[in-house]
Design a protein around this motif. Sequence first.
Motif, PDB file in Angstrom:
ATOM      1  N   UNK A 160       0.740  -1.178  -0.108  1.00 44.28           N
ATOM      2  CA  UNK A 160      -0.004  -0.108  -0.085  1.00 44.28           C
ATOM      3  C   UNK A 160       0.786   1.205   0.061  1.00 44.28           C
ATOM      4  N   UNK A 161       0.539   2.013  -1.104  1.00 44.35           N
ATOM      5  CA  UNK A 161       1.491   3.408  -1.056  1.00 44.35           C
ATOM      6  C   UNK A 161       0.727   4.637  -1.549  1.00 44.35           C
ATOM      7  N   UNK A 162       0.944   5.785  -0.717  1.00 47.02           N
ATOM      8  CA  UNK A 162       0.243   6.959  -0.941  1.00 47.02           C
ATOM      9  C   UNK A 162       1.384   7.938  -1.238  1.00 47.02           C
ATOM     10  N   UNK A 163       1.503   8.796  -2.322  1.00 43.25           N
ATOM     11  CA  UNK A 163       2.376   9.641  -2.228  1.00 43.25           C
ATOM     12  C   UNK A 163       2.484  10.768  -1.291  1.00 43.25           C
ATOM     13  N   UNK A 164       3.122  11.547  -0.817  1.00 43.95           N
ATOM     14  CA  UNK A 164       3.223  12.456   0.088  1.00 43.95           C
ATOM     15  C   UNK A 164       2.648  13.731  -0.686  1.00 43.95           C
ATOM     16  N   UNK A 165       2.954  13.854  -1.920  1.00 40.18           N
ATOM     17  CA  UNK A 165       2.495  15.111  -2.579  1.00 40.18           C
ATOM     18  C   UNK A 165       2.297  14.478  -4.240  1.00 40.18           C
ATOM     19  N   UNK A 166       1.645  15.496  -4.792  1.00 39.82           N
ATOM     20  CA  UNK A 166       1.491  15.308  -6.144  1.00 39.82           C
ATOM     21  C   UNK A 166       2.339  16.591  -7.129  1.00 39.82           C
ATOM     22  N   UNK A 167       2.408  16.349  -8.328  1.00 40.31           N
ATOM     23  CA  UNK A 167       3.166  17.229  -9.160  1.00 40.31           C
ATOM     24  C   UNK A 167       2.092  17.924 -10.023  1.00 40.31           C
ATOM     25  N   UNK A 168       1.659  19.094 -10.091  1.00 40.22           N
ATOM     26  CA  UNK A 168       0.987  19.693 -11.041  1.00 40.22           C
ATOM     27  C   UNK A 168       1.683  20.077 -12.292  1.00 40.22           C
ATOM     28  N   UNK A 169       1.048  20.101 -13.471  1.00 43.35           N
ATOM     29  CA  UNK A 169       1.493  20.608 -14.824  1.00 43.35           C
ATOM     30  C   UNK A 169       0.689  21.671 -15.236  1.00 43.35           C
ATOM     31  N   UNK A 170       1.342  22.655 -15.894  1.00 41.60           N
ATOM     32  CA  UNK A 170       0.787  24.100 -16.316  1.00 41.60           C
ATOM     33  C   UNK A 170       0.394  23.584 -17.840  1.00 41.60           C
ATOM     34  N   UNK A 171       0.746  24.370 -18.722  1.00 44.55           N
ATOM     35  CA  UNK A 171       0.202  24.131 -19.935  1.00 44.55           C
ATOM     36  C   UNK A 171       1.343  23.276 -21.078  1.00 44.55           C
ATOM     37  N   UNK A 172       1.228  22.271 -21.357  1.00 47.04           N
ATOM     38  CA  UNK A 172       2.121  21.445 -21.828  1.00 47.04           C
ATOM     39  C   UNK A 172       2.797  22.250 -23.101  1.00 47.04           C
ATOM     40  N   UNK A 173       3.901  22.109 -23.302  1.00 53.95           N
ATOM     41  CA  UNK A 173       4.784  22.322 -24.444  1.00 53.95           C
ATOM     42  C   UNK A 173       4.924  23.960 -24.406  1.00 53.95           C
ATOM     43  N   UNK A 174       4.149  24.569 -23.491  1.00 48.53           N
ATOM     44  CA  UNK A 174       4.194  26.284 -23.301  1.00 48.53           C
ATOM     45  C   UNK A 174       5.122  26.580 -21.935  1.00 48.53           C
ATOM     46  N   UNK A 175       5.619  25.818 -21.389  1.00 49.58           N
ATOM     47  CA  UNK A 175       6.343  25.997 -19.889  1.00 49.58           C
ATOM     48  C   UNK A 175       6.923  27.182 -19.954  1.00 49.58           C
ATOM     49  N   UNK A 176       7.938  27.506 -20.997  1.00 49.09           N
ATOM     50  CA  UNK A 176       8.830  28.605 -21.019  1.00 49.09           C
ATOM     51  C   UNK A 176       7.910  29.807 -21.365  1.00 49.09           C
ATOM     52  N   UNK A 177       6.863  29.722 -21.489  1.00 45.00           N
ATOM     53  CA  UNK A 177       5.950  31.114 -21.734  1.00 45.00           C
ATOM     54  C   UNK A 177       4.894  31.314 -20.475  1.00 45.00           C
ATOM     55  N   UNK A 178       5.004  30.737 -19.345  1.00 46.47           N
ATOM     56  CA  UNK A 178       4.253  30.684 -18.325  1.00 46.47           C
ATOM     57  C   UNK A 178       3.914  32.021 -17.741  1.00 46.47           C
ATOM     58  N   UNK A 179       5.163  32.796 -17.714  1.00 44.04           N
ATOM     59  CA  UNK A 179       4.912  34.268 -17.129  1.00 44.04           C
ATOM     60  C   UNK A 179       4.059  35.154 -17.911  1.00 44.04           C
ATOM     61  N   UNK A 180       4.128  34.870 -19.302  1.00 41.57           N
ATOM     62  CA  UNK A 180       3.549  35.720 -20.111  1.00 41.57           C
ATOM     63  C   UNK A 180       1.757  35.054 -20.087  1.00 41.57           C
ATOM     64  N   UNK A 181       1.854  33.917 -20.056  1.00 41.87           N
ATOM     65  CA  UNK A 181       0.304  33.184 -20.008  1.00 41.87           C
ATOM     66  C   UNK A 181      -0.237  33.610 -18.961  1.00 41.87           C
ATOM     67  N   UNK A 182       0.188  33.853 -17.529  1.00 42.94           N
ATOM     68  CA  UNK A 182      -0.172  34.467 -16.425  1.00 42.94           C
ATOM     69  C   UNK A 182      -1.054  35.516 -16.575  1.00 42.94           C
ATOM     70  N   UNK A 183      -0.585  36.481 -17.610  1.00 37.73           N
ATOM     71  CA  UNK A 183      -1.258  37.717 -17.682  1.00 37.73           C
ATOM     72  C   UNK A 183      -2.752  37.654 -17.883  1.00 37.73           C
ATOM     73  N   UNK A 184      -3.129  36.956 -18.925  1.00 39.74           N
ATOM     74  CA  UNK A 184      -4.800  36.567 -19.142  1.00 39.74           C
ATOM     75  C   UNK A 184      -5.205  36.117 -18.147  1.00 39.74           C
ATOM     76  N   UNK A 185      -4.720  34.980 -17.423  1.00 40.24           N
ATOM     77  CA  UNK A 185      -5.139  34.253 -16.301  1.00 40.24           C
ATOM     78  C   UNK A 185      -5.331  35.170 -15.198  1.00 40.24           C
ATOM     79  N   UNK A 186      -4.615  36.248 -14.723  1.00 42.36           N
ATOM     80  CA  UNK A 186      -4.704  37.220 -13.730  1.00 42.36           C
ATOM     81  C   UNK A 186      -5.947  37.971 -14.156  1.00 42.36           C
ATOM     82  N   UNK A 187      -5.981  38.382 -15.296  1.00 42.63           N
ATOM     83  CA  UNK A 187      -7.256  39.413 -15.736  1.00 42.63           C
ATOM     84  C   UNK A 187      -8.408  38.608 -15.542  1.00 42.63           C
TER      85      UNK A 187
END
Length: 324
Positions: A15-42
Amino acid sequence: MERDSRTTWEFNGSFHQPSAFLMLGIPGLEALHPWISIPFCALYLVALLGNCLILFVIGRTQSLHEPMYYFLCMLAVTDLGLALCTLPTTLGLLWFDLRRIGFDACLAQMYFIHILSFIESSVLLAMAFDRFIAISRPLRHPSILTRATVAKIGLAIVLRGMVSLLPIPFLLKRLTYCGRTELSHSFCFHPDIMNLACADIKVNVFYGMVILLSTVGMDFIFIVLSYILIIRTVLSLATREECLRALNTCVSHICAVLVFFIPMIGLSMIHRFGKGVPPLVNTLVAYTYLIIPPALNPIIYSIKSSHIRGALLRALRRSSGAAW
């Protein structure tokens, strides 16, 4: 490789449960996350300010203390909850690349996201019922949907969501999980967590499908039936002007129903049957489902409801007058 890993875990029986999960952002666009955050913030800003403004205007305007606007307040509170549930993890990932989320924290976020989604579905059904009564029984509308009745409907909606989804976290905690800990989104979904398990998930799949069909599925069916009855009633009206006036009161609600149900149905289909769907499509549909309705609903009702628009303009005039 994935199948071999699952087989090994099942064979070992550990029986195994992970202590944490790893979340993913937008696949293939990780380098653009700071720019993508602008419309999300809006979008998050519009959702938070818009729904708070709806609550403020309805609370301050005595003429809006009617069943239709009480249900709109419930919708605004639900949209605020949905936005606040996903905002910390989504912006934390886009801004600071914070990908880890604790196992129990993930289950808690998943539980509240699904509860609020079910509550929103039920509130949209209650609003459809309100429109049907207002159009087909206008003289009896105040006596049927009293404040006490609206309060009971609201309480029943909340209890229905909480009770029906209460077993879900416990069904997930009983599972054994493989070495994989990557989620498909920047927030926690039941199908997403369930698919990381090595154990038999038939009970989870069956219960999730039954609950989805018996709550959101039935809500959607009853909303459609309500509008079939509304259209029949409207067509029986004497003049074309009366028909248009009656239908105009439903336009904003129809838009809210479409904005909520279309992405939700699409996401459910992708999670259950869309194995070959590109990850980017899955991610965009999920964000559309959870972020777009809370941002659009206040705009839809502010534009289409002359009463809310007028109350909002009066509130702004009072504020500007007080400032001067």
